[in-house]
Enzyme design. Sequence first.
Site, short mmCIF file in Angstrom:
data_model
loop_
_atom_site.label_atom_id
_atom_site.label_comp_id
_atom_site.label_asym_id
_atom_site.label_seq_id
_atom_site.Cartn_x
_atom_site.Cartn_y
_atom_site.Cartn_z
NE ARG A 117 33.39 62.98 -17.99
CZ ARG A 117 32.83 64.14 -17.72
NH1 ARG A 117 32.12 64.30 -16.62
NH2 ARG A 117 32.95 65.17 -18.53
CB CYS A 121 32.06 48.92 -26.21
SG CYS A 121 31.13 48.26 -27.61
CD GLU A 156 28.30 66.73 -21.39
OE1 GLU A 156 29.45 66.26 -21.37
OE2 GLU A 156 28.07 67.94 -21.32
CB CYS A 164 33.09 51.32 -29.57
SG CYS A 164 34.09 49.89 -29.14
CD GLU A 312 26.84 69.36 -17.30
OE1 GLU A 312 27.93 69.80 -17.73
OE2 GLU A 312 26.60 68.15 -17.19
CE LYS A 361 43.60 69.22 -8.11
NZ LYS A 361 43.61 68.25 -9.23
CG PHE A 362 42.17 73.95 -10.79
CD1 PHE A 362 42.36 74.82 -9.72
CD2 PHE A 362 43.06 72.90 -10.97
CE1 PHE A 362 43.42 74.64 -8.85
CE2 PHE A 362 44.12 72.72 -10.10
CZ PHE A 362 44.31 73.59 -9.03
CG HIS A 363 34.35 73.09 -14.01
ND1 HIS A 363 33.21 73.79 -13.71
CD2 HIS A 363 34.26 72.77 -15.32
CE1 HIS A 363 32.46 73.88 -14.80
NE2 HIS A 363 33.08 73.27 -15.79
C1 GAL Z 1 30.25 68.33 -18.93
C2 GAL Z 1 29.91 67.15 -18.04
C3 GAL Z 1 30.04 67.49 -16.59
C4 GAL Z 1 31.32 68.22 -16.34
C5 GAL Z 1 31.33 69.47 -17.17
C6 GAL Z 1 32.55 70.33 -16.96
O1 GAL Z 1 30.74 67.87 -20.15
O2 GAL Z 1 28.60 66.70 -18.29
O3 GAL Z 1 30.02 66.29 -15.85
O4 GAL Z 1 32.39 67.40 -16.66
O5 GAL Z 1 31.29 69.12 -18.52
O6 GAL Z 1 32.55 71.46 -17.77
#
Ligand code: GAL
Length: 680
Positions: A117, A121, A156, A164, A312, A361-363
Site C-alpha cells: 500500500r 510519489c 498515516e 521519494c 488506532e 489477518k493475524f492482527h
Molecule cells: C496502522 C495503519 C492501519 C493498520 C495498522 C496495523 O499503521 O494505519 O491501517 O495497518 O497500522 O497495526
Amino acid sequence: MMQTDQPLCPRVPHMLYGGDYNPEQWPEEVWLEDARAMREAGVNLVSVAIFSWAWLEPRPGEYDFGWLDRVLDILHQHGIAVDLATATASPPPWMARLHPESLPLTADGVRLWPGGRQQYCPSSPAYREAAAALVRAMASRYKDHPALAMWHVNNEYGCHVASCYCDVSAVAFRRWLERRYGSLDALNDAWGTAFWSQRYDQWDEILPPRRAPTLSNPTQQLDFYRFTSDALLELFDMERDILREITPNVPMTTNFMNFFKPVDYWTWAKHEDIVSNDIYPDPSDPESPVYAAMSHDLMRSLGGGRSWLIMEQTPSNVNWRPHNALKRPGQMRLWSMQSIAHGADGIMMFQWRAAKAGAEKFHGGMMPHVGPERSRVWREVVELGQNLKRLDEVLGARTPARVAMMLDWQSWWGLELDSKPSESVRMYDQLHRYYRALYARNIAVDFVEPGADLSGYKLVLVPNLYMARGDIAADLERFVSGGGVVVMSYFSGIVDEHDHILLGGYPAPFRRLLGLRVQEFEPMMPDQSNGLIVSKSGSGAAFSCDQWRDEIDLEGAEAIATFASDYYAGHPAVTYHQFGQGGAYYLGTRPDAAFMDWLLERACAEAGATPTAEALEGVEITRRMGEGASYLFVLNHNPHETQVTLPAPAYDLLTGEERPPTIALPPFGVALLREQEPSS
Ligand code: GAL
C-alpha cells in the site's frame, strides 16, 4: 477553573468509541450483524473506506458508490456515525499501469511496486489529480449523509513512503528550493557548497540526496527533510481544501504516528481540526506505559492543549513485530484510560473485525476470529464501551502542566544526519530520559516548539536542541531571568538553521544563559562510562554517565557534578547558573536514570512544579480539569493488586460510588475520580 472545549466531533457529543471498519472485506450479510454488534459494544463512530479506492473507483473515472451508500445507511440506521476516509491512502493497481512514473523511488533508485500500500510519489501529478478527483466525488456524494461526522484524510501520511527521490520529486524539490532561497547564490551559501567542489551553476543540477559515493551535503539532506514534510502537507492541504469547500462544517483529521520523524507535526497540527494518533505500545515491554504517556502528551500539546483522539490502537495484538505479544486482561482498558488521562476524548481501534485474508489477518480486532460468544477480547471491548459512556463529563477537560519539554523537528532532522561526533545521540532517547523521571513522579508535562509562549511554565526542559533557530536563545533568557528554570543537555545550540556551526565556543547562543563555554566534546565509546560525583549539596553521591563528555570552562556557572575518571576527572559535568530570578542547569554528559531523578526532582522543587500525587511504583496519576470539576486518573500498570492512598475521598465515575482515600486497584486496574475539592 480551566476552560473546557467543544466536543471533538459535534455530531457525536460523547466519548468517541469505535474503530476502522472495512466492510468491503466481508459479504453484505455480515454488515447488519456488524452494526448490531457495534451497538452492543457501545460503538458510536467508525472509520470507513480508508483502503477502499480500488472498490470506489474500479476503473479510472468510473465510480461505484453503491456499496458504500448501503454501508453508511446501515450504520446510520443503527445510530453509528462515520469518520469517512477520503480513501486516497492506497492507489489501485490501475494507477501503476497507467502512470508507472507515479510509483515512488528510494534513494538507491529502487522502485516501490504495487502489492502493498501507499505506493505513490507525493509529488506525482497523476496521483494528485486522481486523489483530488476522488475526494471531490466522495465529498459531493456524502456531504448530506446524516452518518457523516468527521473526515479522515488519507491515512498515516509518510508511514511507508516518507520521501521519494524520483525525477518528478527532483523537479518539485528544485521549485521548493527556489521559493526558499530565491537565488542559486543564496542556496550555494546555505548549503556550504564551497566544500568538495559542490557549487551549483544551474537549478537543474540539483537533485534529491540520492545515494552518493560518500557523505551527502548535510544541508541538502536537511532541506530534503523539510521539503518532504511540506510535500506531504501539500497533499493533505489539497484534500482539506476540497472538503472545506464542500462540507465546511465537518471536522477533519489525519492520523499521526507518535514521534514520527519525517513529518513535522507542529506545522501539520495547525492545518487540521482534530489531532488524532495511532499507537501500538508493545505489551511485552515494561517501558511501554512511559512511551505511551509521552506520546499522548505530545498529541495534546500539538493541539495547543485541546482534547485529541486515539484513532488506532489494537484491542489485543499487532502482527508486524517479529514477535507479537498479547495485551493482558484489563490492559486494553487500562491503556485506553491512560490516553484519556492525558487528554484524549475518544478511543478508536484498528480494527473492528479481525481480517480473514491479507497481510493483517493475524492482527487483533474488536470482533476476533473466534466470534463474540467465546471471546475474552470481545467481553473487554463491550466493558470498555460501557465505561466510556460514563465519562462524558470529562470531555474537553484540560491538563494543567507547569513543565514543558522542547522538541523541534528541524533540529531533530539535523541532529540525526550523518558525520557527527557520535551516531548514538538520538532525539527520542534524549526526550525519554528526561520524560521518564517526571513520569515516575506524576509530574504533568507539555511539549512545546521553539518560539512557543513559555509564560505558563515554571520549568522548561531542553533534552537536545542541536539547531538554534530564530529567537530561541533570547526566549529562554527571558524565561529564566523572569524566574523560570531551564535544564539543557549537551550538543545543543551547535548549528544555525543551515546546519552551519555557531562559532565562538559551544553552545554559542546559550553560553550567556548557562554561564559556561564548551571547548571540545568527545563521545564515549558504546561500552564506556564514567562516574559522576555530586560535588555540592553535601551528599557526595556517586552516579554514572555515558555517551558524551563536554570539556567545560565555567564562566559564572558552578559545577554541581564532576566526572570521576580519565582526563576529565574533577572537571565539571553538570552545572548550574543563576540567571536573573531563575536558574539554568546544563548536562555535559548523559547521566544514569538515578541522577536524572535526583536532578529533575531538584529542578522541579526549585521551579515550584508540583506532582499531581505522590509517586508509587507502577502507578500513574494524572489530572484533567474541566469547568467546576477536576478529575484524577489513577492507573495501576502493575500486574498485581496495588493499594493507593489519595489525599481525600472522591466520586468514582466508573462505579458511581464514593471511594475512600485508600483504594485497592486490581492488576491493570483503573479508577477515574471526580475530586471533591476541585484543584484550582
Ligand atoms: C496502522 C495503519 C492501519 C493498520 C495498522 C496495523 O499503521 O494505519 O491501517 O495497518 O497500522 O497495526
